[in-house]
Motif scaffolding. Structure first.
Motif, PDB file in Angstrom:
ATOM      1  N   ASN A 165       9.854  -9.604  -4.929  1.00  0.00           N
ATOM      2  CA  ASN A 165       9.942  -8.440  -5.372  1.00  0.00           C
ATOM      3  C   ASN A 165       9.376  -7.028  -4.826  1.00  0.00           C
ATOM      4  O   ASN A 165       8.422  -7.166  -4.289  1.00  0.00           O
ATOM      5  CB  ASN A 165       9.298  -8.375  -6.699  1.00  0.00           C
ATOM      6  N   PRO A 166       9.982  -5.773  -4.644  1.00  0.00           N
ATOM      7  CA  PRO A 166       9.367  -4.682  -3.818  1.00  0.00           C
ATOM      8  C   PRO A 166       8.010  -4.305  -4.269  1.00  0.00           C
ATOM      9  O   PRO A 166       7.164  -3.866  -3.820  1.00  0.00           O
ATOM     10  CB  PRO A 166      10.474  -3.602  -3.850  1.00  0.00           C
ATOM     11  N   GLU A 167       8.029  -4.492  -5.560  1.00  0.00           N
ATOM     12  CA  GLU A 167       6.615  -4.289  -6.340  1.00  0.00           C
ATOM     13  C   GLU A 167       5.478  -4.671  -5.815  1.00  0.00           C
ATOM     14  O   GLU A 167       4.408  -4.344  -5.608  1.00  0.00           O
ATOM     15  CB  GLU A 167       6.619  -3.996  -7.897  1.00  0.00           C
ATOM     16  N   LEU A 168       5.592  -6.194  -5.493  1.00  0.00           N
ATOM     17  CA  LEU A 168       4.423  -6.852  -5.086  1.00  0.00           C
ATOM     18  C   LEU A 168       4.363  -6.325  -3.716  1.00  0.00           C
ATOM     19  O   LEU A 168       3.098  -6.281  -3.326  1.00  0.00           O
ATOM     20  CB  LEU A 168       5.029  -8.300  -4.935  1.00  0.00           C
ATOM     21  N   GLU A 169       5.293  -6.357  -2.810  1.00  0.00           N
ATOM     22  CA  GLU A 169       5.226  -5.698  -1.411  1.00  0.00           C
ATOM     23  C   GLU A 169       4.372  -4.666  -1.380  1.00  0.00           C
ATOM     24  O   GLU A 169       3.388  -4.407  -0.785  1.00  0.00           O
ATOM     25  CB  GLU A 169       6.285  -5.777  -0.678  1.00  0.00           C
ATOM     26  N   ILE A 170       4.750  -3.563  -2.221  1.00  0.00           N
ATOM     27  CA  ILE A 170       4.297  -2.346  -2.138  1.00  0.00           C
ATOM     28  C   ILE A 170       2.640  -2.153  -2.602  1.00  0.00           C
ATOM     29  O   ILE A 170       1.865  -1.565  -1.787  1.00  0.00           O
ATOM     30  CB  ILE A 170       5.040  -1.370  -2.931  1.00  0.00           C
ATOM     31  N   ILE A 171       2.480  -2.580  -3.806  1.00  0.00           N
ATOM     32  CA  ILE A 171       1.005  -2.816  -4.201  1.00  0.00           C
ATOM     33  C   ILE A 171       0.096  -3.144  -3.515  1.00  0.00           C
ATOM     34  O   ILE A 171      -1.099  -3.047  -3.235  1.00  0.00           O
ATOM     35  CB  ILE A 171       0.958  -3.077  -5.751  1.00  0.00           C
ATOM     36  N   THR A 172       0.444  -4.550  -2.915  1.00  0.00           N
ATOM     37  CA  THR A 172      -0.375  -5.379  -1.693  1.00  0.00           C
ATOM     38  C   THR A 172      -0.687  -4.403  -0.757  1.00  0.00           C
ATOM     39  O   THR A 172      -1.778  -4.182  -0.299  1.00  0.00           O
ATOM     40  CB  THR A 172       0.211  -6.526  -1.669  1.00  0.00           C
ATOM     41  N   ALA A 173       0.319  -3.684  -0.197  1.00  0.00           N
ATOM     42  CA  ALA A 173       0.022  -3.289   1.112  1.00  0.00           C
ATOM     43  C   ALA A 173      -0.551  -2.019   0.852  1.00  0.00           C
ATOM     44  O   ALA A 173      -1.749  -1.462   1.408  1.00  0.00           O
ATOM     45  CB  ALA A 173       1.526  -2.628   1.850  1.00  0.00           C
ATOM     46  N   LEU A 174      -0.426  -1.011  -0.205  1.00  0.00           N
ATOM     47  CA  LEU A 174      -1.381  -0.107  -0.667  1.00  0.00           C
ATOM     48  C   LEU A 174      -2.627  -0.338  -1.002  1.00  0.00           C
ATOM     49  O   LEU A 174      -3.502   0.407  -0.634  1.00  0.00           O
ATOM     50  CB  LEU A 174      -0.457   0.820  -1.518  1.00  0.00           C
ATOM     51  N   ALA A 175      -2.918  -1.329  -1.694  1.00  0.00           N
ATOM     52  CA  ALA A 175      -4.198  -1.667  -1.877  1.00  0.00           C
ATOM     53  C   ALA A 175      -4.802  -1.955  -0.836  1.00  0.00           C
ATOM     54  O   ALA A 175      -5.933  -1.531  -0.576  1.00  0.00           O
ATOM     55  CB  ALA A 175      -4.301  -2.945  -3.214  1.00  0.00           C
ATOM     56  N   ASP A 176      -4.378  -2.866   0.065  1.00  0.00           N
ATOM     57  CA  ASP A 176      -4.859  -3.236   1.245  1.00  0.00           C
ATOM     58  C   ASP A 176      -5.433  -1.970   2.183  1.00  0.00           C
ATOM     59  O   ASP A 176      -6.441  -2.087   2.903  1.00  0.00           O
ATOM     60  CB  ASP A 176      -4.172  -4.340   2.095  1.00  0.00           C
ATOM     61  N   ALA A 177      -4.635  -1.099   1.983  1.00  0.00           N
ATOM     62  CA  ALA A 177      -4.938   0.194   2.748  1.00  0.00           C
ATOM     63  C   ALA A 177      -5.951   1.218   2.042  1.00  0.00           C
ATOM     64  O   ALA A 177      -6.148   2.333   2.774  1.00  0.00           O
ATOM     65  CB  ALA A 177      -3.577   0.972   2.981  1.00  0.00           C
ATOM     66  N   GLY A 178      -6.258   0.847   0.783  1.00  0.00           N
ATOM     67  CA  GLY A 178      -7.296   1.580   0.014  1.00  0.00           C
ATOM     68  C   GLY A 178      -6.644   2.787  -0.495  1.00  0.00           C
ATOM     69  O   GLY A 178      -7.617   3.686  -0.866  1.00  0.00           O
ATOM     70  N   SER A 179      -5.517   2.684  -1.053  1.00  0.00           N
ATOM     71  CA  SER A 179      -4.761   3.701  -1.684  1.00  0.00           C
ATOM     72  C   SER A 179      -5.595   3.734  -3.192  1.00  0.00           C
ATOM     73  O   SER A 179      -5.797   2.967  -3.747  1.00  0.00           O
ATOM     74  CB  SER A 179      -3.523   3.577  -2.005  1.00  0.00           C
TER      75      SER A 179
END
Length: 450
Positions: A165-179
């Protein structure tokens, strides 16, 4: 009287708000996967059911509970009585409403467990409190969400399509980047469908003390409508413009973070022309269904002609895909963006495709129009308040766009041509939707063409 588990589900599923095939008969329901997560009484089964309606086949995720005796508190989610292979009769019900069973989902995620192809995974570096009890949220249409205590929100996807699911991809990537603009991810559940890892559920931080953007905007509109006619919007109580501006900044920051976290690209002029042809076909189809739109079709045609005449490329990247005031929450510190899964009815490949970030901007601008005007539907003083609605919308749209530019979002030169075309394309979709579902709201999207 008992019947098969498939027969019970076939009779029950059509009444669920997340069932996508309403209005069409079910030709067949089969169970593709049946996994026992917890045994005993109560027991928890994880089912993936495939529903056939004509040529269409749709998979649904259905966690069911089994009890010998169903307590009154669960009577409203009863599915039926089923005789199991061992001869025992049990009551079958929607397990997500039973906190005695939903704790197993937390425990599985905390322990990184696998159940015969069903994988429970914690996010990197998190600890999950398995003592939290769940409560089902009732507002959602296509998914089912549970809130565990005041700590987690767990979203289970009902309709399944193979793929991450694109949501899992995006929130994981943004959280890892410190968003600062996403709710912290805590874990997910996945399986394999047609050879592809497939997301079944996602758990994130529950923003307990946050306010939804849509509710805040409506409060502001109500306050303005209650003020004297000669009072400017900026002087009315509950003015939303400062928040709209902050939301614009946050939106631009999320777009910049997405561009850093995922690949980017461009759309060349030939593809732009093909895109405008799709827009034109959408208008023609909409006019055939909603003839009132025909009076305004020339406005859309002019905007699409200008877009087709662009002689340069358009930058594209990962975007939200279904952006509006209901997808954002105001915390004590900033705006947080939710639901990065895109439009649930679209294929995963389309939801993960690169697009112009101005599609999200257009979606939010349309949402401001809805917030300003939807209270006028059926209002006895609608005509007198039309000017107030226009004033509120223009003020907050301008504030949002100013914030978007301030946050580093690109809206300059020919970007305005693309933004206008995207807005009108969205409004065409809204015209058809309102004509089918809420005819009294039809004037809202039609106003976009003036």
């Amino acid at each position: 009287m008992t019947t098969s588990l498939q027969g019970l589900l076939a009779g029950w599923i059509t009444g669920q708000r997340w069932f996508a095939g309403k209005g069409r008969a079910i030709d067949d329901l089969s169970i593709d996967s049946e996994i026992e997560i917890a045994s005993g009484d109560p027991a928890l089964l994880h089912l993936i059911a495939c529903v056939r309606q004509g040529e269409r086949r749709t998979r649904y995720q259905i966690p069911v509970g089994l009890r010998e005796h169903l307590p009154d508190r669960l009577g409203h989610v009863r599915i039926g009585t089923w005789r199991r292979d061992d001869g025992r009769e049990v009551e079958v019900y929607d397990a997500l409403h039973d906190s005695a069973l939903t704790g197993h989902l937390l425990e599985g995620m905390a322990a990184d467990r696998r159940f015969d192809g069903l994988g429970f995974h914690p996010a990197h570096g998190v600890e999950i409190d398995t003592s939290q009890r769940s409560l089902v949220l009732t507002a959602e249409q296509s998914n089912t969400s549970l809130v565990y205590g005041d700590t987690y929100i767990f979203k289970l996807f009902r309709q399944l399509n193979p793929g991450v699911n694109p949501e899992l991809e995006i929130i994981t990537a943004l959280a890892d980047a410190g968003s600062a603009h996403v709710a912290k991810p805590y874990g997910w559940i996945e399986t394999e469908l047609q050879g592809e890892p497939t997301t079944l559920a996602i758990m994130q931080e529950y923003l307990q003390n946050a306010n939804e953007g849509w509710s805040m905007a409506l409060t502001s509109v109500r306050d303005l409508y209650a003020c004297p006619e000669d009072m400017p919007a900026e002087d009315a109580g509950g003015d939303f413009a400062a928040e709209a501006q902050r939301l614009g900044v946050a939106t631009a920051q999320v777009h910049r973070e997405l561009a850093r976290a995922f690949p980017t690209g461009t759309i060349e002029p030939p593809e732009i022309k093909r895109m405008t042809e799709r827009f034109r076909r959408r208008v023609d189809k909409a006019v055939s269904e909603v003839p009132r739109l025909g009076e305004h079709a020339d406005v859309a045609a002019e905007a699409f002609d200008r877009l087709a005449d662009l002689g340069h490329e358009i930058p594209v990247q990962r975007v939200h895909g279904d952006y509006h005031l209901g997808q954002v929450m105001r915390t004590m510190t900033d705006w947080v963006v939710l639901d990065f899964e895109g439009e649930p009815g679209q294929p995963l490949a389309e939801r993960r495709a690169l697009d112009s970030p101005l599609r999200d901007v257009a979606g939010m601008l349309r949402s401001f129009e809805y917030a300003a005007r939807h209270l006028l539907a059926g209002h006895p003083n609608a005509a007198a308040l039309e000017g107030r609605a226009r004033e509120w919308s223009e003020r907050n749209r301008a504030a949002f766009l100013a914030g978007y530019s301030e946050g580093g979002g690109r809206i300059r030169g020919d970007d305005a041509v693309l933004l206008r075309a995207l807005e009108l394309s969205k409004a065409v979709y809204e015209v058809v939707y309102e004509a089918r579902n809420r005819p009294s709201w039809l004037p809202i999207p039609l106003a976009a063409f003036r």
